[in-house]
Scaffold this active site. Structure first.
Site, PDB file in Angstrom:
ATOM      1  CG  ASP A   1      -1.997  -1.061   1.151  1.00 45.91           C
ATOM      2  OD1 ASP A   1      -2.375  -1.434   0.023  1.00 45.91           O
ATOM      3  OD2 ASP A   1      -2.475  -1.501   2.204  1.00 45.91           O
TER       4      ASP A   1
ATOM      5  CG  ASP B   1      -6.476  -1.517  -2.018  1.00 42.29           C
ATOM      6  OD1 ASP B   1      -6.572  -2.738  -2.249  1.00 42.29           O
ATOM      7  OD2 ASP B   1      -5.698  -1.054  -1.162  1.00 42.29           O
TER       8      ASP B   1
END
Length: 157
Positions: free
Chosen positions: A115, A131
């Site tokens: 991330d 995402d």
């Protein structure tokens, strides 16, 4: 196979979006070294062994296998039920599949998902391009369902 053109679009766009997501991850790695930061967002580098909002921490294998199941189910639906004329549905399912598959590949390859996008104007978890694809896919699919329901309702009146 219901519509060969839809299947080809689904397959090719999924691959293109996977490559795009991987390129952004690679760029984010080098950008995080140089500390890209402003009031809107920061590029950082976090290893997430769970799923959204840090649920299911250290369950990367289970999440990866579940992701494969989901992508296979969606692909089967595209091959059996979606036509190229259902552009919004096709786009939604392609975005969703690419995002899910991108996270699955990272879980198998690294044991975690990388991330790297941090929003600075709100307290929100760090996320990645895959995402975003998943969320956009779900959003477009919900719009598709709402529009189809409205269309059916108008046709019956």
């Amino acid at each position: 196979m219901k519509d060969k053109k839809a299947c080809i679009f689904y397959f090719l766009m999924t691959i293109i979006l996977l490559d795009f997501g991987n390129q952004l991850r690679n760029i984010s790695y080098y950008s995080s070294i140089n500390s890209v930061h402003n009031s809107f967002l920061s590029i950082t580098h976090l290893n997430n062994t769970g799923s959204a909002f840090s649920m299911f921490q250290n369950q990367a294998q289970i999440l990866a296998y579940f992701g494969i199941f989901v992508v296979l189910f969606v692909a089967f639906q595209v091959f059996k039920n979606v036509t190229f004329n259902d552009k919004n549905q096709l786009l939604a399912l392609t975005l969703f599949s690419a995002g899910t598959l991108g996270n699955v590949i990272e879980r198998f390859k690294f044991g975690y998902v990388v991330d790297y996008i941090k929003l600075n104007f709100i307290n929100f978890p760090v996320f990645n391009a895959f995402d975003v694809m998943i969320c956009l896919g779900i959003f477009v699919y919900c719009l598709y369902i709402l529009l189809e329901n409205k269309k059916v309702k108008n046709e019956t009146n």
